[in-house]
Design a protein around this motif. Structure first.
Motif, PDB file in Angstrom:
ATOM      1  N   HIS A  65      34.916  51.086  33.871  1.00 14.16           N
ATOM      2  CA  HIS A  65      35.220  50.057  32.875  1.00 14.16           C
ATOM      3  C   HIS A  65      34.075  49.055  32.841  1.00 14.16           C
ATOM      4  CE1 HIS A  65      37.793  47.571  30.394  1.00 14.16           C
ATOM      5  NE2 HIS A  65      37.443  46.543  31.135  1.00 14.16           N
ATOM      6  N   ASP A  66      33.623  48.687  31.654  1.00 16.67           N
ATOM      7  CA  ASP A  66      32.494  47.769  31.487  1.00 16.67           C
ATOM      8  C   ASP A  66      32.959  46.325  31.667  1.00 16.67           C
ATOM      9  OD1 ASP A  66      30.194  46.415  30.844  1.00 16.67           O
ATOM     10  OD2 ASP A  66      30.098  47.131  28.775  1.00 16.67           O
ATOM     11  N   ARG A  67      33.074  45.899  32.896  1.00 13.79           N
ATOM     12  CA  ARG A  67      33.508  44.538  33.220  1.00 13.79           C
ATOM     13  C   ARG A  67      32.431  43.517  32.884  1.00 13.79           C
ATOM     14  NH1 ARG A  67      35.804  40.514  32.848  1.00 13.79           N
ATOM     15  NH2 ARG A  67      36.314  39.148  34.554  1.00 13.79           N
ATOM     16  N   TYR A  68      31.167  43.903  32.928  1.00 19.00           N
ATOM     17  CA  TYR A  68      30.065  42.987  32.658  1.00 19.00           C
ATOM     18  C   TYR A  68      30.148  42.432  31.234  1.00 19.00           C
ATOM     19  CZ  TYR A  68      25.336  41.190  32.098  1.00 19.00           C
ATOM     20  OH  TYR A  68      24.262  40.388  31.841  1.00 19.00           O
ATOM     21  N   THR A  69      30.336  43.318  30.251  1.00 14.17           N
ATOM     22  CA  THR A  69      30.404  42.870  28.864  1.00 14.17           C
ATOM     23  C   THR A  69      31.593  41.940  28.654  1.00 14.17           C
ATOM     24  OG1 THR A  69      29.308  44.882  28.112  1.00 14.17           O
ATOM     25  CG2 THR A  69      30.570  43.674  26.468  1.00 14.17           C
ATOM     26  N   GLU A  70      32.723  42.251  29.279  1.00 17.11           N
ATOM     27  CA  GLU A  70      33.882  41.364  29.183  1.00 17.11           C
ATOM     28  C   GLU A  70      33.588  39.992  29.786  1.00 17.11           C
ATOM     29  OE1 GLU A  70      37.183  43.268  31.047  1.00 17.11           O
ATOM     30  OE2 GLU A  70      37.548  44.597  29.333  1.00 17.11           O
ATOM     31  N   ILE A  75      30.663  38.497  30.096  1.00 18.39           N
ATOM     32  CA  ILE A  75      29.749  37.770  29.207  1.00 18.39           C
ATOM     33  C   ILE A  75      30.522  37.190  28.026  1.00 18.39           C
ATOM     34  CG2 ILE A  75      27.795  38.037  27.613  1.00 18.39           C
ATOM     35  CD1 ILE A  75      26.966  37.947  30.543  1.00 18.39           C
ATOM     36  N   ALA A  76      31.456  37.971  27.457  1.00 18.51           N
ATOM     37  CA  ALA A  76      32.267  37.485  26.336  1.00 18.51           C
ATOM     38  C   ALA A  76      33.110  36.285  26.761  1.00 18.51           C
ATOM     39  CB  ALA A  76      33.148  38.609  25.803  1.00 18.51           C
TER      40      ALA A  76
END
Length: 146
Positions: free
Chosen positions: A112-117, A119-120
């Motif tokens: 799961h792309d936790r990084y993009t979340e 940053i958002a």
């Protein structure tokens, strides 16, 4: 595409027809490439450079895969370690370990792309002038080098 070294293939981009004038040639190319099960090689300009690309069809849409020129790829011989001996038992042990770590699908929380979340969440907090969210507690810590 099997005859192209995957190292030469870079990013992929969906292409679309630029209006009604391009609709028929676009559809023609999609149908012809799709029926032939081949890819096309294209030259195009991008960021002031001439580039090579592969055109292929995916779901009735053209996809352009940027390609690297041969001089953009390092010679892998530069990266080889000094010669060492590896026993069959060590290889078998490595294969057994790989079997215990193999997954059938790239799904689940570890994919799961936790990084993009995160940053958002930071952007939203700044937009609303709220305090920044706390940094999450990571499940794996870097190992000590000692």
């Amino acid at each position: 595409m099997e005859s192209v070294d995957p190292l030469r293939i870079a990013d992929g981009y969906y292409l679309q027809a630029a209006g009604q004038v391009a609709a028929k040639p676009y559809k023609f190319l999609v149908k012809a490439l799709g029926r032939s099960a081949k890819v096309a090689v294209a030259k195009y300009a991008w960021s002031g450079r001439e580039r090579l690309g592969l055109l292929r069809v995916k779901d009735d849409v053209l996809v352009l895969h940027a390609m690297r020129w041969p001089d953009e790829i390092r010679d892998p011989a530069e990266l080889l370690p000094p010669p060492v001996q590896v026993s069959d038992e060590e290889i078998e042990g490595a294969l057994a370990l790989m079997d215990t770590m193999t997954v059938d699908r790239l799904e689940g929380p570890e994919f799961h792309d936790r990084y993009t979340e995160a940053i958002a969440e930071i952007i939203e907090a700044k937009r609303e002038e709220k305090p920044l969210p706390e940094a999450p507690e990571w499940s794996s810590r870097p190992r000590s080098s000692t």
